[in-house]
Motif scaffolding. Sequence first.
Motif, mmCIF file in Angstrom:
data_model
loop_
_atom_site.group_PDB
_atom_site.id
_atom_site.type_symbol
_atom_site.label_atom_id
_atom_site.label_comp_id
_atom_site.label_asym_id
_atom_site.label_seq_id
_atom_site.Cartn_x
_atom_site.Cartn_y
_atom_site.Cartn_z
ATOM 1 N N TYR A 238 80.586 -3.649 -18.038
ATOM 2 C CA TYR A 238 79.157 -3.542 -18.310
ATOM 3 C C TYR A 238 78.437 -3.279 -17.001
ATOM 4 N N PHE A 239 77.534 -2.318 -17.049
ATOM 5 C CA PHE A 239 76.734 -2.010 -15.874
ATOM 6 C C PHE A 239 75.363 -2.577 -16.156
ATOM 7 N N GLU A 240 74.949 -3.549 -15.405
ATOM 8 C CA GLU A 240 73.705 -4.228 -15.749
ATOM 9 C C GLU A 240 72.796 -4.417 -14.546
ATOM 10 N N GLY A 241 71.577 -4.741 -14.822
ATOM 11 C CA GLY A 241 70.595 -4.950 -13.770
ATOM 12 C C GLY A 241 69.236 -5.033 -14.406
ATOM 13 N N GLU A 242 68.278 -5.589 -13.702
ATOM 14 C CA GLU A 242 66.926 -5.670 -14.242
ATOM 15 C C GLU A 242 66.201 -4.380 -13.907
ATOM 16 N N ARG A 243 65.343 -3.943 -14.833
ATOM 17 C CA ARG A 243 64.592 -2.712 -14.627
ATOM 18 C C ARG A 243 63.886 -2.669 -13.273
ATOM 19 N N GLY A 244 63.167 -3.735 -12.973
ATOM 20 C CA GLY A 244 62.337 -3.730 -11.769
ATOM 21 C C GLY A 244 63.113 -3.904 -10.476
ATOM 22 N N HIS A 245 64.382 -4.279 -10.576
ATOM 23 C CA HIS A 245 65.154 -4.528 -9.356
ATOM 24 C C HIS A 245 66.031 -3.333 -9.058
ATOM 25 N N HIS A 246 66.351 -3.167 -7.794
ATOM 26 C CA HIS A 246 67.115 -1.975 -7.452
ATOM 27 C C HIS A 246 68.606 -2.228 -7.395
ATOM 28 N N PHE A 247 69.052 -3.466 -7.556
ATOM 29 C CA PHE A 247 70.503 -3.567 -7.544
ATOM 30 C C PHE A 247 71.111 -3.710 -8.923
ATOM 31 N N ARG A 248 72.350 -3.266 -8.999
ATOM 32 C CA ARG A 248 73.070 -3.132 -10.270
ATOM 33 C C ARG A 248 74.400 -3.849 -10.150
ATOM 34 N N ILE A 249 74.809 -4.463 -11.238
ATOM 35 C CA ILE A 249 76.063 -5.199 -11.214
ATOM 36 C C ILE A 249 77.030 -4.623 -12.234
ATOM 37 N N LEU A 250 78.220 -4.324 -11.763
ATOM 38 C CA LEU A 250 79.272 -3.825 -12.644
ATOM 39 C C LEU A 250 80.175 -5.016 -12.941
ATOM 40 N N ARG A 251 80.274 -5.370 -14.215
ATOM 41 C CA ARG A 251 80.984 -6.601 -14.572
ATOM 42 C C ARG A 251 82.100 -6.285 -15.551
ATOM 43 N N ALA A 252 83.297 -6.813 -15.282
ATOM 44 C CA ALA A 252 84.414 -6.615 -16.211
ATOM 45 C C ALA A 252 84.384 -7.725 -17.248
ATOM 46 N N VAL A 253 84.355 -7.357 -18.533
ATOM 47 C CA VAL A 253 84.412 -8.399 -19.564
ATOM 48 C C VAL A 253 85.765 -8.415 -20.260
ATOM 49 N N LYS A 254 86.515 -7.340 -20.108
ATOM 50 C CA LYS A 254 87.889 -7.325 -20.611
ATOM 51 C C LYS A 254 88.670 -6.460 -19.644
ATOM 52 N N ASN A 255 89.860 -6.878 -19.275
ATOM 53 C CA ASN A 255 90.668 -6.035 -18.406
ATOM 54 C C ASN A 255 92.142 -6.352 -18.590
ATOM 55 N N ARG A 256 92.875 -5.387 -19.132
ATOM 56 C CA ARG A 256 94.305 -5.611 -19.324
ATOM 57 C C ARG A 256 95.054 -5.492 -18.007
ATOM 58 N N TYR A 257 94.419 -4.935 -16.989
ATOM 59 C CA TYR A 257 95.107 -4.706 -15.714
ATOM 60 C C TYR A 257 94.467 -5.472 -14.568
ATOM 61 N N GLY A 258 93.790 -6.545 -14.846
ATOM 62 C CA GLY A 258 93.183 -7.294 -13.751
ATOM 63 C C GLY A 258 92.361 -8.445 -14.298
ATOM 64 N N ALA A 259 91.706 -9.167 -13.383
ATOM 65 C CA ALA A 259 90.935 -10.332 -13.791
ATOM 66 C C ALA A 259 89.621 -9.889 -14.423
ATOM 67 N N THR A 260 89.154 -10.649 -15.403
ATOM 68 C CA THR A 260 87.793 -10.396 -15.886
ATOM 69 C C THR A 260 86.865 -11.229 -15.007
ATOM 70 N N ASP A 261 85.646 -11.308 -15.344
ATOM 71 C CA ASP A 261 84.569 -11.988 -14.608
ATOM 72 C C ASP A 261 84.459 -11.556 -13.143
ATOM 73 N N GLU A 262 85.068 -10.434 -12.812
ATOM 74 C CA GLU A 262 84.918 -9.884 -11.467
ATOM 75 C C GLU A 262 83.644 -9.034 -11.458
#
Length: 457
Positions: A238-262
């Motif tokens: 999921y690519f998320e962030g608040e409209r008014g803010h300029h930073f964005r967070i890419l979050r893994a919620v499922k990953n068969r090849y690595g850790a989630t919550d990264e």
Amino acid sequence: MAKKVTEFACQNCGAVYPKWQGKCDACGEWNTIVEEHIGGEGFSNIAPRKKGKEIEFVGLTGEETALTRLHTNIKELDRVCGGGLVPGSVILVGGDPGIGKSTLLLQVSASIASLPDKPECYYISGEEAIDQVRIRAKRLKLEQTPVHLASATEVKDIIASLEKSKAAVVIIDSIQTMYLDEVESTPGSVAQVRACAYELIKLAKRKGFTLFLVGHVTKQGAIAGPRVLEHMVDTVLYFEGERGHHFRILRAVKNRYGATDEIGVFEMQDQGLVEVENPSALFLAERQGNVSGSCVFAGIEGSRPVLVEIQALVCPTSYASPKRAVVGWDSNRLSMVLAVLEARCGMNLSSQDIYLNIAGGLKITEPAADLAVAMAVISSMTNKPLPADTVIFGEIGLSGEIRAVSQGNARLKEAHKLGFKSAIMPANLFKKDKNHSIPDMSIYEIGNVQRLVNWFN
Ligand code: TYD
Ligand code: MG
């Protein structure tokens, strides 16, 4: 004679009903329930039963082929994907409109295409015309990179074109615009999305390229289309962030090849997304020291410690029932913390409106933030600021006890690195861990929330 057996299944969530109905009770979607044959006469006529072959069972140990990962040169993305892109894997990227999915994936494709061994990278846009993508590429100063760009929506055409290629990475922006003519529904419908994704995923597995699918999100924030889409892919980001803010967070919620919550942190600038190597510094950039109702929480996101400011505002209510507004945290969790403060510390919060904000637009899910939230609320209520060089973390139990949380050491080290001088944290955190090394900071261990209230007296 065997009876034909059918059932009515919701194409969105998979709930099954004996009769057709317009609205799915389970997920609340309209017109997603479709009749499906599951057995009986009709079923066996369509698929004549043949005798099954015996499958071979093996032990758990054996030769496994080592995963070779493609490093994209975008460290934040590689980390979220578990250390690079796995060939043949499928990554679904969801996010609000305008958050920067297309920008991110164009940058990813340019970065991969410019790697020394020049992997072939295909960017297929179903939403934008070639010119629009070119304008964006120019803005990002990526127009010279050897990305193969196309504007297409017919999945059959895409498959036929990729069949002969040596693609390493293919990006489909977005799966909701794709279309397969065998399926008699409009693009974006559950049946189309499922069928198109199935065909594209089959091709990715067969040809061994990494497939990125961009997915739209619904108003509730889940990826639109059938839930099965999330089951079909290997990784959901999921690519998320608040409209008014300029930073964005890419979050893994499922990953068969690595850790989630990264998480991976990016900043949206004029020349596109820029990686943020030290998110704590960014989240704390606008903090003002020595104000009441604010404290710095030492959190962990995935494998990384992240410091964020938690702000609370407590003010007398003018409503019949007091208002509780939360941005970036779980409102049920806030209710629990407030209930503990009322019941165990005798604070009267029922005549107060309480506003809680995680500054910068980050969303926190860790229970370790409880103590920081309680601290911010008490500080605002008493109008006494907490020392600006203090971080805080710990989970609060219902009897008012402060519970230990994981990775205390990593939290303290990050705080130390950013110049914090003291920490308020659960007692006995390091009792079991003999190998810890607390950085040079004053540590205040707290066993109970009452101690927190006394802090301000
Ligand atoms: P976009 O990638 O089109 O979003 P999505 O595909 O998720 O819908 O992002 C568009 C937004 O990003 C738009 O509001 C403008 C902004 N933006 C920048 O701020 N800087 C840039 O360099 C680019 C390309 C876009
Ligand atoms: Mg887009």
